[in-house]
Design a protein around this motif. Structure first.
Motif, PDB file in Angstrom:
ATOM      1  N   LEU A  37     -29.372  81.587  20.259  1.00 24.53           N
ATOM      2  CA  LEU A  37     -28.783  81.796  18.939  1.00 24.53           C
ATOM      3  C   LEU A  37     -29.349  83.087  18.341  1.00 24.53           C
ATOM      4  N   ARG A  38     -28.492  83.781  17.594  1.00 29.68           N
ATOM      5  CA  ARG A  38     -28.913  85.052  16.997  1.00 29.68           C
ATOM      6  C   ARG A  38     -28.197  85.267  15.679  1.00 29.68           C
ATOM      7  N   PHE A  39     -28.913  85.785  14.685  1.00 29.67           N
ATOM      8  CA  PHE A  39     -28.274  86.199  13.433  1.00 29.67           C
ATOM      9  C   PHE A  39     -27.631  87.560  13.653  1.00 29.67           C
ATOM     10  N   ILE A  40     -26.407  87.711  13.191  1.00 33.04           N
ATOM     11  CA  ILE A  40     -25.724  89.003  13.183  1.00 33.04           C
ATOM     12  C   ILE A  40     -25.471  89.335  11.714  1.00 33.04           C
ATOM     13  N   VAL A  41     -25.992  90.480  11.280  1.00 38.99           N
ATOM     14  CA  VAL A  41     -25.924  90.875   9.871  1.00 38.99           C
ATOM     15  C   VAL A  41     -25.107  92.156   9.781  1.00 38.99           C
ATOM     16  N   PRO A  42     -23.771  92.021   9.667  1.00 48.47           N
ATOM     17  CA  PRO A  42     -22.927  93.216   9.619  1.00 48.47           C
ATOM     18  C   PRO A  42     -23.258  94.064   8.387  1.00 48.47           C
ATOM     19  N   GLY A  43     -23.164  95.371   8.566  1.00 49.39           N
ATOM     20  CA  GLY A  43     -23.413  96.280   7.456  1.00 49.39           C
ATOM     21  C   GLY A  43     -24.843  96.793   7.400  1.00 49.39           C
TER      22      GLY A  43
END
Length: 170
Positions: free
Chosen positions: A144-150
């Motif tokens: 699992l991984r957080f993806i933080v667009p921007g």
């Protein structure tokens, strides 16, 4: 060939069976992939299957090497709703001082404000990703991984996330 005295063997097997924990014979429960705890009404222990049952989303982003990729997973806001986090109209006053720490087993931690996940505050969707370009995340990124667009730097794209803890800043 017949053994004359098989009684000690039978007793040993019986003792072994009686001493084994009951759950050793039960069906294995799914492993916990993500723990959600802290300043929320409901603490969660979610397996990969539990996470897959949440509403899913996909986002296209540029990875740390400059390539366009598609991540699939669950908007973190959905998991926070399930845990009873104060979102929407409840996210005001003292609840604006709630922060979330995402943790990985290697000790890496990332701090977010609760407002970053709330659709009433931001159009950005932070994703708990389990797929990249349609395939499960590899061992370097996942599971699992957080993806933080921007975010211009990917320092908050925490890999191998296993816990989210809500904390009230005092």
């Amino acid at each position: 060939m017949v053994r004359k005295n098989s009684w000690p063997l039978k007793v040993s097997l019986l003792v072994l069976l009686l001493c084994a924990p009951a759950n050793a014979f039960a069906q294995a429960s799914p492993a916990v992939a993500l723990r959600v705890s802290g300043e929320m009404p409901d603490h969660l222990e979610l397996s990969v299957a539990d996470i897959a049952a949440f509403p899913r989303d996909k986002i296209r982003v540029t990875d740390d090497k400059g390539a366009q990729v598609e991540y699939g997973g669950v908007p973190v806001a959905e998991i926070l709703k399930k845990a009873g986090a104060p979102l929407g109209k409840e996210l005001k006053g003292p609840n604006l001082a709630v922060g979330l720490v995402a943790r990985a087993p290697d000790g890496y931690r990332v701090l977010f404000t609760l407002t970053e996940f709330d659709p009433a505050f931001s159009d950005r969707v932070i994703l708990l990703a389990d797929r990249r370009d349609g395939k499960p995340l590899d061992s370097r990124e996942g599971p699992l991984r957080f993806i933080v667009p921007g975010d211009k730097r990917h320092a908050r794209w925490i890999r191998g996330v296993t816990a989210i803890e809500a904390m009230r800043v005092k």
